[in-house]
Design a protein around this motif. Structure first.
Motif, PDB file in Angstrom:
ATOM      1  N   VAL A 188      53.218  84.929  61.492  1.00  0.00           N
ATOM      2  CA  VAL A 188      54.265  84.117  62.091  1.00  0.00           C
ATOM      3  C   VAL A 188      55.491  84.985  62.329  1.00  0.00           C
ATOM      4  N   ILE A 221      60.654  81.126  60.760  1.00  0.00           N
ATOM      5  CA  ILE A 221      60.573  80.440  59.471  1.00  0.00           C
ATOM      6  C   ILE A 221      61.961  79.907  59.132  1.00  0.00           C
ATOM      7  N   PRO A 222      62.068  78.637  58.719  1.00  0.00           N
ATOM      8  CA  PRO A 222      63.382  78.140  58.311  1.00  0.00           C
ATOM      9  C   PRO A 222      63.947  78.978  57.169  1.00  0.00           C
ATOM     10  N   LEU A 273      35.258  71.880  57.658  1.00  0.00           N
ATOM     11  CA  LEU A 273      36.420  72.736  57.872  1.00  0.00           C
ATOM     12  C   LEU A 273      36.004  74.177  57.718  1.00  0.00           C
ATOM     13  N   LEU A 274      36.563  75.038  58.541  1.00  0.00           N
ATOM     14  CA  LEU A 274      36.271  76.458  58.431  1.00  0.00           C
ATOM     15  C   LEU A 274      37.589  77.210  58.464  1.00  0.00           C
ATOM     16  N   ASP A 275      37.847  77.961  57.410  1.00  0.00           N
ATOM     17  CA  ASP A 275      39.095  78.702  57.308  1.00  0.00           C
ATOM     18  C   ASP A 275      39.041  79.930  58.208  1.00  0.00           C
ATOM     19  N   GLN A 276      40.030  80.060  59.070  1.00  0.00           N
ATOM     20  CA  GLN A 276      40.089  81.225  59.966  1.00  0.00           C
ATOM     21  C   GLN A 276      41.157  82.206  59.506  1.00  0.00           C
ATOM     22  N   GLY A 277      41.708  81.975  58.350  1.00  0.00           N
ATOM     23  CA  GLY A 277      42.701  82.903  57.817  1.00  0.00           C
ATOM     24  C   GLY A 277      44.104  82.579  58.289  1.00  0.00           C
ATOM     25  N   ASN A 278      45.076  83.161  57.563  1.00  0.00           N
ATOM     26  CA  ASN A 278      46.472  82.934  57.942  1.00  0.00           C
ATOM     27  C   ASN A 278      46.786  83.696  59.219  1.00  0.00           C
ATOM     28  N   ILE A 279      47.658  83.141  60.023  1.00  0.00           N
ATOM     29  CA  ILE A 279      48.076  83.864  61.210  1.00  0.00           C
ATOM     30  C   ILE A 279      49.472  84.396  60.971  1.00  0.00           C
ATOM     31  N   ALA A 305      62.200  80.801  53.638  1.00  0.00           N
ATOM     32  CA  ALA A 305      61.739  82.163  53.911  1.00  0.00           C
ATOM     33  C   ALA A 305      61.548  82.917  52.602  1.00  0.00           C
ATOM     34  N   GLY A 306      60.538  83.768  52.546  1.00  0.00           N
ATOM     35  CA  GLY A 306      60.241  84.500  51.328  1.00  0.00           C
ATOM     36  C   GLY A 306      60.920  85.851  51.251  1.00  0.00           C
ATOM     37  N   TYR A 346      40.157  78.706  52.019  1.00  0.00           N
ATOM     38  CA  TYR A 346      40.497  77.290  51.870  1.00  0.00           C
ATOM     39  C   TYR A 346      39.220  76.490  52.098  1.00  0.00           C
TER      40      TYR A 346
END
Lengths: 414, 263
Positions: A275, A280-281, A267-273, A285-286, A159
């Motif tokens: 969850v 997740i609602p 901004l520095l992207d640290q990656g997705n965390i 949800a996927g 990102y």
């Protein structure tokens, strides 16, 4: 098969000779009588159906007569006409979202609107699509892309809106486009478009959903009002703002672009965390594992969900029986879900439940009853005892995880 | 968190209930205040650009922010239809702020969501959109770690240089209830903000949103027979695969999950 139409002189001779014994079999098409009138042999039209009645199929689907074989050399795949813009009078720039490297429907609608803008009045404009990062889609030409600028570098996998905004400013200064379109989405387009608007000091039209001649209609007040305003240079468009391109092919030729210097963003992207799937609602949800009346072992169900990393859902019966909380209920009376994969365990598929999962992509049913509605809807139906199938599935997934771990461990040891 | 020397300002706007159209606190702004209170407690400053109307219901909308435990709201007075960006930017240029919190977009007016971006551009700050939380603030290195909300409930961790502007997403922690007593006791500190009229928007036509037409399924069939077929044919089952046996079933499901990239 060859595309050439081959004449069969003998068949033609038989067709001309009405006294030939094979004449009846060969002639079904129109015959001109001695007076020059068109004669049709009605006895030869159609075929005898299974119940002994004559059937005439006018759809041409089952036309396996001589006529069909004579014309069998027609091309099977439809090639759409190519729309070419040799020397563009102006440019329309579209910045694509490209979620996981592919065009989504929002991107296609945006391109459709861009083509409308490029071809209105006298036309002559070219749509320049800008793609950041990896591009896996090969249907850009059919989506309405005349020119493509593809900016790909390692860092575009992350990102980095500031860098992208810089790149866009360079491109816009060079091309001087008439309009710049971005999807007003949460997949990056809305963010990037507003950054660009602030940097270019252009007032964007946000939430555009309709283009009239020189005005656009936008959704304002968080969706409560419609604003009709003059067409602006920068447009952030909503989904279904225009029909996607479907009747033409476009050049999709690559435009070279001098890479803009990389800047150090704030901004520095640290990656997705990772969850917790149950946080997740349910509506967004996927991946949902949903349980119903057919589940006996709820402990195992929860364990399976945690191993698979799926969000838990339930049918109404499971909720009424107290096995699952009310906010986990899927269906018309509960939550309407939009999961990519929905696994229904022991759910036979009441109509309210089927409505709730209407927007799911892939549905897997695990059920003992082969004839239930859920099995009819499902892409994969596993018929059998859910306890055994889930136990085996957990085993398989854990095996796979272990294998991955050992491979990763080996790689790091080296 | 002990961030006593951190200066956090949250910008609030008037909200409007989507159905009843009653003025209320804006949901995202309330979440921004909640996040601000979590960061600095009582040191949170709150700013609103607009006019304080004599209408009691309008005041309640603004006062419901005070009811969340704020001592005062700084009010930059300007006409309701004027451009708030320049007024707020003028004010903020004189302040030393580390973090500015806003909602993603307003519930009133154009609601383009441009305000934080324009402020960031004018003040030369970093801008992070739709955050769910601020994880940590490193005052030595002037950096903060924030959590950004992504579609499908996913979260992304970002490092941002201080000072920055963040717009707070609906995914952030629920705001506390607004209490009536503190809401009535809270003060407005009013200063004149100036008037920058928004001339461009004066000739826009604004009407209540109509339901958007549903997209039609257009059938591009060349022959009448094809059109007839498309109009009458039932949606076929899509060839759902039926698998029997425990081992085969588990394997088929696993294959699907791998294909979809979920495992």
């Amino acid at each position: 098969m060859s595309e050439l139409f081959r004449r069969d002189p003998r068949a033609q001779w038989i067709a001309r000779n009405r006294l030939h014994p094979l004449h009846q079999a060969l002639v079904i098409g129109p015959v001109f009588g001695p007076s020059g009138l068109l004669r049709k042999n009605l006895h030869l039209i159609g075929f005898i159906g299974p119940n002994g009645l004559k059937r005439i199929d006018r759809s041409g689907a089952s036309n396996n007569s001589e006529q069909g074989s004579r014309r069998s050399a027609t091309a099977s795949e439809v090639i759409l006409p190519l729309h070419q813009v040799v020397e563009p009078a102006f440019y329309i720039v579209v910045v694509l979202d490209l979620v996981s490297g592919r065009l989504n429907s929002h991107d296609k609608d945006t391109l459709g609107l861009a083509q409308q803008l490029a071809n209105r009045n006298s036309g002559g404009g070219a749509v320049v699509a800008i793609a950041f990062g990896e591009l896996k889609d090969d249907s850009l030409d059919k989506a309405g892309v005349d020119r493509l600028i593809h900016i790909n570098d390692e860092q575009y996998a992350d990102y980095n809106p500031e860098q992208r905004c810089n790149d866009l400013q360079g491109i816009i200064a060079e091309l001087e486009p008439q309009h710049i379109l971005l999807p007003d989405s949460i997949n990056g387009g809305g963010d990037l478009g507003r950054r660009l608007a602030a940097a270019l000091q252009q007032r964007p039209a946000c939430g555009v959903w309709k283009l009239n001649d020189d005005t656009v209609i936008c959704r304002g007040s968080a969706g409560k009002r419609d604003i009709t305003r003059p067409l602006s240079k920068l447009l952030l468009v909503m989904e279904e703002c225009s029909e996607p391109i479907s009747e033409t092919r476009h050049e999709n030729s690559l435009m070279s672009q001098a890479p803009s210097p990389l800047t150090n963003g704030k901004l520095l992207d640290q990656g997705n965390i990772s969850v917790d799937p149950n946080a997740i609602p349910l509506a967004e949800a996927g991946f949902i594992l949903s349980g119903g009346n057919g589940i006996n072992d709820w402990e195992q169900f929860h364990h399976t969900a945690s191993v698979l990393g799926a969000t838990e859902g339930a049918s109404r019966v499971a909720v009424d029986d107290g096995n699952m909380p009310r906010e986990r209920q899927v269906g018309a009376t509960g939550t309407w879900v939009t999961a990519q994969v929905y696994i229904a365990v022991g759910i036979s598929g009441a109509i309210q439940h089927m409505q709730g999962i209407g927007q799911c992509d892939k549905v897997v049913a695990i059920n003992t009853d082969e004839g239930c509605d859920m099995v009819k809807r499902a892409d994969i139906s596993a018929i059998g005892d859910s306890t055994e199938i889930l136990a085996r599935l957990v085993e398989l997934v854990e095996q796979r995880k272990q294998i991955k771990q050992t491979i990763n461990g080996g790689a790091t040891n080296e | 968190m002990s961030n006593n020397n951190l200066s956090v300002i949250s910008l609030v706007s008037l909200g409007e209930h989507p159905t009843s159209r009653r003025p209320r606190r804006a949901e995202q702004d309330a979440r921004a205040i909640e996040l601000g209170i979590k960061l600095v407690g009582d040191n949170l400053q709150t700013l609103h650009a607009g006019e304080l109307s004599d209408d009691a219901s309008q005041q309640t909308a603004l006062r419901s922010y005070l009811g969340m435990g704020l001592a005062e709201i700084k009010l930059l007075e300007m006409p309701a239809d004027a451009d708030a960006v320049l007024v707020i930017a003028d004010y903020l240029k004189q302040q030393k702020t580390d973090i500015i919190l806003t909602g993603v977009r307003a519930e009133n007016g154009e609601s383009s969501g441009m305000l934080p971006y324009l402020l960031a551009e004018q003040l030369g700050m970093a801008m992070v959109t739709s955050i769910a939380d601020i994880l940590s603030i490193d005052e030595v290195n002037k950096q903060a770690e924030v959590l950004q909300a992504l579609p499908r409930g996913q979260r992304r961790k970002l490092k941002v240089d201080l000072p920055f502007i963040a717009s707070v997403d609906m995914a952030a922690a629920l705001p506390r209830q607004s209490a009536f007593g503190p809401a009535m006791r809270g003060q407005f500190e009013t200063t004149l903000g100036g008037t920058f009229t928004d001339e461009e928007s004066s000739d826009w036509q604004i009407v209540d949103a109509k339901k958007r037409p549903k997209r039609l399924k257009i059938i591009k069939a060349k022959t009448a027979a094809d059109r007839f077929k498309a109009a009458t044919a039932k949606a076929s089952g899509g060839g759902g695969k039926v698998v029997y046996g425990v081992e085969e079933s588990a394997q088929a499901i696993l294959d699907l999950l791998i294909e979809e990239g979920l495992i």
